[in-house]
Write a protein that holds these residues in place. Sequence first.
Motif, PDB file in Angstrom:
ATOM      1  N   PRO A 292      -1.547   6.716  -2.880  1.00 14.15           N
ATOM      2  CA  PRO A 292      -2.437   7.510  -2.037  1.00 14.15           C
ATOM      3  C   PRO A 292      -3.920   7.188  -2.244  1.00 14.15           C
ATOM      4  O   PRO A 292      -4.361   6.893  -3.347  1.00 14.15           O
ATOM      5  CB  PRO A 292      -2.130   8.948  -2.465  1.00 14.15           C
ATOM      6  CG  PRO A 292      -1.599   8.840  -3.854  1.00 14.15           C
ATOM      7  CD  PRO A 292      -0.900   7.515  -3.926  1.00 14.15           C
ATOM      8  N   ASP A 293      -4.656   7.284  -1.132  1.00 18.46           N
ATOM      9  CA  ASP A 293      -6.117   7.184  -1.194  1.00 18.46           C
ATOM     10  C   ASP A 293      -6.676   8.595  -1.394  1.00 18.46           C
ATOM     11  O   ASP A 293      -5.928   9.542  -1.668  1.00 18.46           O
ATOM     12  CB  ASP A 293      -6.679   6.487   0.049  1.00 18.46           C
ATOM     13  CG  ASP A 293      -6.392   7.240   1.343  1.00 18.46           C
ATOM     14  OD1 ASP A 293      -6.009   8.445   1.299  1.00 18.46           O
ATOM     15  OD2 ASP A 293      -6.552   6.635   2.426  1.00 18.46           O
ATOM     16  N   GLU A 294      -7.977   8.753  -1.223  1.00 23.62           N
ATOM     17  CA  GLU A 294      -8.633  10.051  -1.428  1.00 23.62           C
ATOM     18  C   GLU A 294      -8.120  11.118  -0.459  1.00 23.62           C
ATOM     19  O   GLU A 294      -8.204  12.316  -0.737  1.00 23.62           O
ATOM     20  CB  GLU A 294     -10.157   9.908  -1.278  1.00 23.62           C
ATOM     21  CG  GLU A 294     -10.801   8.961  -2.267  1.00 23.62           C
ATOM     22  CD  GLU A 294     -10.572   7.487  -1.924  1.00 23.62           C
ATOM     23  OE1 GLU A 294     -10.429   7.132  -0.735  1.00 23.62           O
ATOM     24  OE2 GLU A 294     -10.516   6.688  -2.869  1.00 23.62           O
ATOM     25  N   GLU A 295      -7.595  10.698   0.682  1.00 21.96           N
ATOM     26  CA  GLU A 295      -7.092  11.642   1.689  1.00 21.96           C
ATOM     27  C   GLU A 295      -5.586  11.852   1.563  1.00 21.96           C
ATOM     28  O   GLU A 295      -4.984  12.533   2.392  1.00 21.96           O
ATOM     29  CB  GLU A 295      -7.449  11.134   3.084  1.00 21.96           C
ATOM     30  CG  GLU A 295      -8.943  11.063   3.318  1.00 21.96           C
ATOM     31  CD  GLU A 295      -9.297  10.397   4.638  1.00 21.96           C
ATOM     32  OE1 GLU A 295      -8.376  10.095   5.438  1.00 21.96           O
ATOM     33  OE2 GLU A 295     -10.487  10.186   4.874  1.00 21.96           O
ATOM     34  N   GLY A 296      -4.954  11.247   0.567  1.00 21.76           N
ATOM     35  CA  GLY A 296      -3.533  11.413   0.348  1.00 21.76           C
ATOM     36  C   GLY A 296      -2.660  10.482   1.185  1.00 21.76           C
ATOM     37  O   GLY A 296      -1.438  10.603   1.165  1.00 21.76           O
ATOM     38  N   ARG A 297      -3.271   9.556   1.894  1.00 23.36           N
ATOM     39  CA  ARG A 297      -2.519   8.602   2.709  1.00 23.36           C
ATOM     40  C   ARG A 297      -2.150   7.379   1.877  1.00 23.36           C
ATOM     41  O   ARG A 297      -2.922   6.959   1.018  1.00 23.36           O
ATOM     42  CB  ARG A 297      -3.354   8.182   3.916  1.00 23.36           C
ATOM     43  CG  ARG A 297      -3.665   9.376   4.827  1.00 23.36           C
ATOM     44  CD  ARG A 297      -4.486   8.976   6.006  1.00 23.36           C
ATOM     45  NE  ARG A 297      -3.698   8.066   6.844  1.00 23.36           N
ATOM     46  CZ  ARG A 297      -4.223   7.311   7.773  1.00 23.36           C
ATOM     47  NH1 ARG A 297      -5.507   7.336   8.011  1.00 23.36           N
ATOM     48  NH2 ARG A 297      -3.457   6.515   8.490  1.00 23.36           N
ATOM     49  N   MET A 298      -0.999   6.783   2.146  1.00 20.81           N
ATOM     50  CA  MET A 298      -0.583   5.598   1.403  1.00 20.81           C
ATOM     51  C   MET A 298      -1.393   4.402   1.889  1.00 20.81           C
ATOM     52  O   MET A 298      -1.004   3.713   2.827  1.00 20.81           O
ATOM     53  CB  MET A 298       0.926   5.350   1.571  1.00 20.81           C
ATOM     54  CG  MET A 298       1.762   6.365   0.841  1.00 20.81           C
ATOM     55  SD  MET A 298       3.492   5.887   0.566  1.00 20.81           S
ATOM     56  CE  MET A 298       4.110   5.733   2.209  1.00 20.81           C
ATOM     57  N   ASN A 299      -2.529   4.192   1.235  1.00 20.99           N
ATOM     58  CA  ASN A 299      -3.455   3.123   1.620  1.00 20.99           C
ATOM     59  C   ASN A 299      -3.857   2.228   0.458  1.00 20.99           C
ATOM     60  O   ASN A 299      -4.635   1.303   0.654  1.00 20.99           O
ATOM     61  CB  ASN A 299      -4.735   3.720   2.235  1.00 20.99           C
ATOM     62  CG  ASN A 299      -4.637   3.857   3.733  1.00 20.99           C
ATOM     63  OD1 ASN A 299      -3.913   3.108   4.387  1.00 20.99           O
ATOM     64  ND2 ASN A 299      -5.350   4.827   4.274  1.00 20.99           N
ATOM     65  N   ARG A 300      -3.373   2.518  -0.746  1.00 22.46           N
ATOM     66  CA  ARG A 300      -3.798   1.753  -1.914  1.00 22.46           C
ATOM     67  C   ARG A 300      -2.609   1.011  -2.523  1.00 22.46           C
ATOM     68  O   ARG A 300      -1.494   1.505  -2.552  1.00 22.46           O
ATOM     69  CB  ARG A 300      -4.435   2.683  -2.937  1.00 22.46           C
ATOM     70  CG  ARG A 300      -5.657   3.408  -2.338  1.00 22.46           C
ATOM     71  CD  ARG A 300      -6.372   4.269  -3.316  1.00 22.46           C
ATOM     72  NE  ARG A 300      -7.173   3.380  -4.170  1.00 22.46           N
ATOM     73  CZ  ARG A 300      -7.503   3.665  -5.413  1.00 22.46           C
ATOM     74  NH1 ARG A 300      -7.128   4.792  -5.948  1.00 22.46           N
ATOM     75  NH2 ARG A 300      -8.224   2.830  -6.106  1.00 22.46           N
TER      76      ARG A 300
ATOM     77  N   ARG B 292       0.852  -1.197   0.000  1.00 25.50           N
ATOM     78  CA  ARG B 292       0.000   0.000   0.000  1.00 25.50           C
ATOM     79  C   ARG B 292       0.886   1.246   0.000  1.00 25.50           C
ATOM     80  O   ARG B 292       1.135   1.853   1.043  1.00 25.50           O
ATOM     81  CB  ARG B 292      -0.937  -0.043   1.189  1.00 25.50           C
ATOM     82  CG  ARG B 292      -1.872  -1.229   1.093  1.00 25.50           C
ATOM     83  CD  ARG B 292      -2.943  -1.263   2.136  1.00 25.50           C
ATOM     84  NE  ARG B 292      -2.454  -0.917   3.467  1.00 25.50           N
ATOM     85  CZ  ARG B 292      -3.232  -0.744   4.521  1.00 25.50           C
ATOM     86  NH1 ARG B 292      -4.536  -0.881   4.410  1.00 25.50           N
ATOM     87  NH2 ARG B 292      -2.722  -0.438   5.690  1.00 25.50           N
TER      88      ARG B 292
END
Length: 147
Positions: free
Chosen positions: A56-64, A53
């Motif tokens: 970035p997700d929608e919030e800019g966090r490395m989650n994808r 992961r």
Amino acid sequence: MIAVLQRVSRSLVRVDGEVVGEIGRGMNILLGVVKEDTRKDIDKLIAKIPHLRIFPDEEGRMNRSLIDCGGSALVISQFTLAANVKKGRRPSFERAMVPEEARELYEAFCEALAEYVPVERGIFGAMMEVEIHNDGPVTLILDSREL
């Protein structure tokens, strides 16, 4: 097996001035095959790489992951990752697997990764020019012996 992973906005590889592989958003992977690597080393890397992961997700966090974001991979063979620079000033490449065997594992790695995401590649053993647009920058080094 050593893999340098770079999250990219785009990446391409040229051989003799001609583009032979190109991706948009995804991961540039420099892959070094060392002596004693086997299919088990490929399996360890494949169990991690497409699922990391680092996007970035929608919030800019490395989650994808690479899979989640619909990205691609550009895989470049790079025997110099096996370099040993402990002695002198000239790198020793004695840890690198012989080219004929390394090519088989490189191809097997690309095929295994292609089961998860689209894969482009360089030309094994060729002198290549790699253009990497590192995004972040985000760069990780994975060694199959440490997974």
